[in-house]
Scaffold this motif. Structure first.
Motif, PDB file in Angstrom:
ATOM      1  N   SER A 405       5.766   2.898  11.061  1.00 57.96           N
ATOM      2  CA  SER A 405       5.603   1.478  11.355  1.00 57.96           C
ATOM      3  C   SER A 405       6.396   0.687  10.332  1.00 57.96           C
ATOM      4  CB  SER A 405       4.121   1.082  11.316  1.00 57.96           C
ATOM      5  OG  SER A 405       3.688   0.903   9.984  1.00 57.96           O
ATOM      6  N   VAL A 406       6.578  -0.593  10.611  1.00 56.24           N
ATOM      7  CA  VAL A 406       7.321  -1.448   9.693  1.00 56.24           C
ATOM      8  C   VAL A 406       6.571  -1.573   8.367  1.00 56.24           C
ATOM      9  CG1 VAL A 406       8.530  -3.647   9.479  1.00 56.24           C
ATOM     10  CG2 VAL A 406       8.129  -2.675  11.741  1.00 56.24           C
ATOM     11  N   ASN A 407       5.252  -1.445   8.415  1.00 54.34           N
ATOM     12  CA  ASN A 407       4.441  -1.513   7.194  1.00 54.34           C
ATOM     13  C   ASN A 407       4.761  -0.386   6.209  1.00 54.34           C
ATOM     14  OD1 ASN A 407       3.045  -3.827   7.766  1.00 54.34           O
ATOM     15  ND2 ASN A 407       1.194  -2.808   8.490  1.00 54.34           N
ATOM     16  N   ASP A 408       5.386   0.697   6.690  1.00 55.56           N
ATOM     17  CA  ASP A 408       5.686   1.829   5.805  1.00 55.56           C
ATOM     18  C   ASP A 408       6.523   1.410   4.606  1.00 55.56           C
ATOM     19  OD1 ASP A 408       4.280   3.478   7.457  1.00 55.56           O
ATOM     20  OD2 ASP A 408       6.028   4.393   8.408  1.00 55.56           O
ATOM     21  N   LEU A 409       7.421   0.443   4.807  1.00 58.14           N
ATOM     22  CA  LEU A 409       8.258  -0.027   3.701  1.00 58.14           C
ATOM     23  C   LEU A 409       7.394  -0.604   2.590  1.00 58.14           C
ATOM     24  CD1 LEU A 409      11.002  -0.763   2.416  1.00 58.14           C
ATOM     25  CD2 LEU A 409      10.927  -2.894   3.731  1.00 58.14           C
ATOM     26  N   ARG A 410       6.411  -1.399   2.958  1.00 52.36           N
ATOM     27  CA  ARG A 410       5.560  -2.007   1.929  1.00 52.36           C
ATOM     28  C   ARG A 410       4.648  -0.965   1.282  1.00 52.36           C
ATOM     29  NH1 ARG A 410       2.830  -7.979   1.293  1.00 52.36           N
ATOM     30  NH2 ARG A 410       2.557  -7.615  -0.932  1.00 52.36           N
ATOM     31  N   HIS A 411       4.172  -0.016   2.081  1.00 54.92           N
ATOM     32  CA  HIS A 411       3.385   1.077   1.492  1.00 54.92           C
ATOM     33  C   HIS A 411       4.216   1.844   0.467  1.00 54.92           C
ATOM     34  CE1 HIS A 411      -0.437   1.065   3.572  1.00 54.92           C
ATOM     35  NE2 HIS A 411       0.169   0.873   4.734  1.00 54.92           N
ATOM     36  N   LEU A 412       5.474   2.073   0.789  1.00 55.54           N
ATOM     37  CA  LEU A 412       6.351   2.822  -0.109  1.00 55.54           C
ATOM     38  C   LEU A 412       6.518   2.109  -1.453  1.00 55.54           C
ATOM     39  CD1 LEU A 412       8.368   5.264  -0.343  1.00 55.54           C
ATOM     40  CD2 LEU A 412      10.140   3.669   0.396  1.00 55.54           C
ATOM     41  N   LEU A 413       6.647   0.780  -1.397  1.00 57.41           N
ATOM     42  CA  LEU A 413       6.935   0.017  -2.611  1.00 57.41           C
ATOM     43  C   LEU A 413       5.690  -0.456  -3.354  1.00 57.41           C
ATOM     44  CD1 LEU A 413       9.965  -2.148  -1.388  1.00 57.41           C
ATOM     45  CD2 LEU A 413      10.003  -0.036  -2.728  1.00 57.41           C
ATOM     46  N   ASP A 414       4.577  -0.655  -2.645  1.00 58.03           N
ATOM     47  CA  ASP A 414       3.409  -1.286  -3.274  1.00 58.03           C
ATOM     48  C   ASP A 414       2.173  -0.404  -3.409  1.00 58.03           C
ATOM     49  OD1 ASP A 414       4.649  -3.651  -3.854  1.00 58.03           O
ATOM     50  OD2 ASP A 414       3.956  -4.723  -2.081  1.00 58.03           O
ATOM     51  N   ALA A 415       2.176   0.779  -2.791  1.00 64.48           N
ATOM     52  CA  ALA A 415       0.994   1.637  -2.907  1.00 64.48           C
ATOM     53  C   ALA A 415       0.815   2.061  -4.364  1.00 64.48           C
ATOM     54  CB  ALA A 415       1.143   2.868  -2.015  1.00 64.48           C
ATOM     55  N   THR A 416      -0.377   1.881  -4.887  1.00 67.80           N
ATOM     56  CA  THR A 416      -0.653   2.237  -6.282  1.00 67.80           C
ATOM     57  C   THR A 416      -0.893   3.737  -6.407  1.00 67.80           C
ATOM     58  OG1 THR A 416      -2.916   1.567  -5.791  1.00 67.80           O
ATOM     59  CG2 THR A 416      -1.590   0.021  -7.042  1.00 67.80           C
ATOM     60  N   ARG A 417      -0.554   4.274  -7.549  1.00 67.66           N
ATOM     61  CA  ARG A 417      -0.720   5.701  -7.866  1.00 67.66           C
ATOM     62  C   ARG A 417      -0.046   6.599  -6.829  1.00 67.66           C
ATOM     63  NH1 ARG A 417      -6.411   7.524 -10.288  1.00 67.66           N
ATOM     64  NH2 ARG A 417      -7.082   7.231  -8.153  1.00 67.66           N
ATOM     65  N   GLN A 418       1.034   6.111  -6.257  1.00 65.45           N
ATOM     66  CA  GLN A 418       1.831   6.944  -5.361  1.00 65.45           C
ATOM     67  C   GLN A 418       3.019   7.508  -6.132  1.00 65.45           C
ATOM     68  OE1 GLN A 418       2.923   6.220  -0.936  1.00 65.45           O
ATOM     69  NE2 GLN A 418       4.546   5.258  -2.093  1.00 65.45           N
ATOM     70  N   ARG A 419       3.336   8.762  -5.892  1.00 66.64           N
ATOM     71  CA  ARG A 419       4.475   9.382  -6.546  1.00 66.64           C
ATOM     72  C   ARG A 419       5.470   9.838  -5.485  1.00 66.64           C
ATOM     73  NH1 ARG A 419       2.319  13.042 -11.538  1.00 66.64           N
ATOM     74  NH2 ARG A 419       4.557  13.024 -11.957  1.00 66.64           N
ATOM     75  N   ILE A 420       6.747   9.654  -5.791  1.00 69.17           N
ATOM     76  CA  ILE A 420       7.815   9.910  -4.824  1.00 69.17           C
ATOM     77  C   ILE A 420       8.744  10.973  -5.393  1.00 69.17           C
ATOM     78  CG2 ILE A 420       9.645   8.864  -3.431  1.00 69.17           C
ATOM     79  CD1 ILE A 420       8.322   6.102  -4.196  1.00 69.17           C
TER      80      ILE A 420
END
Length: 697
Positions: A405-420
């Protein structure tokens, strides 16, 4: 005090130019919230147009609404729209609203001054963050502000007034209908030509996909036409164009017009009404297994869907379903609509939205060379500043996953304690793994979660582990969950995904107790995670609406002294054996087989073994041997692995899933009870040979 006469004059000139060019434009109004609302309400009065949509949760904006779901926005058209950023920047809503703006119209965006977005308290931010780990700044908004500053758009600022407006095209806008006419011809050909030649239509927003369905249907006089979509609201354009072509009166609530009838997907498959042709609009919003069932019953069928999926499905639908069609229907046809018809080509608003939300981020084909692969970790701050890198990540994730979904971009940038974590060769990203760090919660909150009193956001796996074990202490420790893993399609089956998972595990071992993944279960994915050392702990009872798959949770311990995962895996195995007899009796045979592959073997029950051996020496009946077979199979699941496919399939359905002999005869197309008995005994003999080899002393 700003010169509003100048603003009004410039705005009117811009609207005139946009109408002439058949373009749309983004108008940004920035400043204090109340000031922005005053400007927006004044604009609404000046525009004096009833066809304006206002998205806001504030009563201070005239006729404002704040729909909960994106589909409540889609399928409509407005001359102008207003998006209230002070209600929260939700990319899904933002993108969907942009798709409703007509040629000559404005997308009016209200925001704080752009230099304030870095520290602005966005009301939508908490929806993208985990409980107990919220932060006040947004990398998504920082990137958003930077791109808006660099874009050529209309901008009225409380601080600086009316900004230099962009150059609007001075040429008369032309709408090229060549592609649409070809699409209409192909729909008519599908409806009137040879059977079992499905048509797949793919298009971005504004390309006339739904209009083409309506115009083609209008040509099919005398044919009974069914049109199917998850949301009837998305079909207004189709019915409107059908009515115009036939000179009929259409009202928005009408679900039938002449020979065109709307039917919901569940009603269609439950009742199977007759028709000459079935049209399926926004097919990406319907689970692929349901689309396949439609194909089996309706010989003339057209599937249409949006490539950039505001509906929450994305490019994965096109990949997965088109592959199925090409494999099973050699004469299928595919049409892609690229030229817009709701507005002229090179539309400024479309370019702004694609840029701001990275909707046009596309994965480029990769050819690996002899250079070594490099595994590393990225962070949201780096991605915010590196647009090339960000688009590589987004493009790969969108291509490789079914539900996006388009929201994935914001999840990618703003999700806390996420590691990439990524795998790269030089500057090219080959694989991406997003991991959410969960747990680490206070003791009191943990106890409330286990008792079912709380379910905080962002701790999916940690909560499940605690509830399965009935141990609140699990939630106080850290665990890592794979949110998504994607490997470039050209590099599949080369072990890169496994290497990336192994790298992630090494990086997480010092801080986390458990490493897991939750995904829609199928045999291929289950095998991948089993090979990486993960155990299946839970299979969800409900099926995913988009894929019709059950959610699987697979976990491995990251500490040597951990016994929790072994215990939970054993509990799952014993529970699943009984659940397979009823709730999971329709579960895919290959998935059942793969689950068995991960089950532990028990020691031999000598009395059971003796009874089984004795019974097999007689002319036994199915009902007599079934209990013994069931027990023996679950004690030695590895006795199953080297059997031929027919043996495994028959025993899974008859014994482990308790299908009736009559149902097996129908599904397997076996004629008569004697034939079934013969095949069954042959299958049992084949299995028993493996059982004698595999059973433990």
């Amino acid at each position: 005090m700003h010169d509003y006469k100048l603003f009004n004059s410039l705005l009117q000139n811009t609207l005139t130019q946009l109408a002439y060019a058949k373009h749309r434009q983004l108008l940004l109004i920035t400043g204090e919230q109340n000031w922005c609302y005053q400007q927006a309400n004044e604009l609404l009065n000046q525009l004096n147009n009833p066809h304006v949509k206002v998205l806001s949760n504030s009563p201070d904006l005239t006729n404002s609404v704040w729909p909960e779901h994106t589909h409540q926005i889609l399928g409509q058209e407005f001359q102008h729209v207003i998006y209230d950023g002070f209600s929260g920047l939700v990319p899904d809503k933002f993108a969907a609203l942009s798709g409703t703006v007509q040629a000559g119209g404005l997308f009016i965006l209200l925001l704080p001054e752009l230099n304030e977005l870095h520290h602005w308290c966005d009301p939508a931010l908490t929806a993208f963050q985990s409980f107990e780990t919220q932060q006040q700044y947004s990398y998504f908004n920082q990137r958003f502000a930077r791109l808006l500053c660099n874009d050529l758009l209309l901008h009225l600022s409380q601080q600086t007034g009316w900004q230099q407006s962009p150059n609007t095209s001075q040429l008369a806008g032309k709408i090229d209908l060549t592609e649409q006419q070809y699409c209409i011809d192909q729909i008519v050909k599908t409806a009137t030509g040879r059977a079992n030649r499905p048509l797949l239509i793919s298009a971005d927003r504004g390309r006339g996909k739904s209009a083409s369905l309506g115009l083609a249907a209008a040509k099919l006089i005398g044919k009974k036409i069914l049109i199917c979509s998850q949301q009837f609201n998305a079909l207004h354009s189709c019915f409107k164009h059908f009515a115009l072509e036939r000179a009929l009166t259409y009202q928005a609530q009408n679900k039938q017009l002449a020979n065109l009838h709307y039917v919901a997907p569940d009603q269609l498959l439950n009742e199977l009404p007759e028709c000459d042709v079935l049209l399926v609009d926004e097919a990406a919003a319907i689970p692929v297994p349901l689309l396949i069932k439609m194909l089996a019953h309706y010989p003339r069928i057209v599937f249409a869907s949006t490539i950039i999926g505001y509906e929450g499905n994305g490019r994965g639908y096109t990949l997965k379903f088109k592959h199925y069609l090409e494999h099973h229907y050699k004469n299928m046809r595919s049409v892609t609509l690229e030229q817009p018809i709701r507005f002229a080509a090179n539309d400024p608003l479309e370019q702004h939205i694609c840029n701001l939300l990275a909707l046009d981020a596309d994965h480029q084909s990769i050819v690996l060379n002899t250079n070594p692969l490099h595994f590393s970790e990225l962070n949201a701050q780096n991605l915010t500043k590196n647009e090339v890198l960000l688009r590589q990540v987004i493009g790969l994730l969108a291509l490789a996953h079914y539900q996006t979904s388009v929201n994935d971009l914001r999840h990618l940038l703003d999700a806390t304690r996420q590691r990439i974590f990524v795998c790269q060769q030089q500057n090219c990203i080959i694989a991406v793994c997003l991991i959410a760090i969960e747990g680490g919660l206070p003791v009191d909150i943990s106890a409330q979660i286990v008792s079912g009193k709380r379910r905080p956001q962002g701790h999916l796996m940690a909560q499940t582990l605690a509830q399965l074990s009935i141990d609140a202490d699990v939630l106080t420790k850290l665990s890592a969950r794979v949110v998504r893993i994607a490997v470039a399609p050209s590099e599949h089956s080369k072990g890169i995904g496994s290497q990336l998972i192994s790298h992630c595990e090494q990086q997480l071992a010092s801080t986390c107790h458990w490493f897991g993944a939750s995904f829609g279960a199928n045999a291929t994915l289950l095998k991948f995670w089993q090979n990486a050392g993960f155990d299946l702990l839970k299979l969800g009872f409900a099926q995913d609406k988009a894929t019709a798959e059950h959610a699987a949770l697979m976990v491995k311990p990251l500490t040597d002294d951990d016994l929790l995962i072994n215990d939970l895996a054993a509990h799952f195995q014993s529970d699943f054996a009984l659940q397979l007899l009823d709730h999971f009796s329709q579960l895919d045979q290959q998935l059942v087989e793969q689950i068995l592959n991960g089950c532990a073997q028990e020691s031999v029950d000598n009395k059971l073994d003796q009874r089984l051996t004795a019974l097999l020496a007689t002319d036994y009946q199915l009902f007599a041997i079934k209990p013994l077979l069931w027990r023996a199979l679950w004690r030695t699941p590895n006795s199953f692995f080297n059997c031929d496919e027919n043996t495994k399939h028959l025993i899974i359905r008859l014994i482990l899933q308790n299908w009736s002999p009559k149902k097996v005869q129908i599904v397997f197309q076996i004629s008569g009870k004697k034939s079934l008995d013969k095949l069954f005994k042959q299958a049992v003999n084949n299995w028993y040979e493996q059982y004698l080899l595999k059973k433990l002393p």
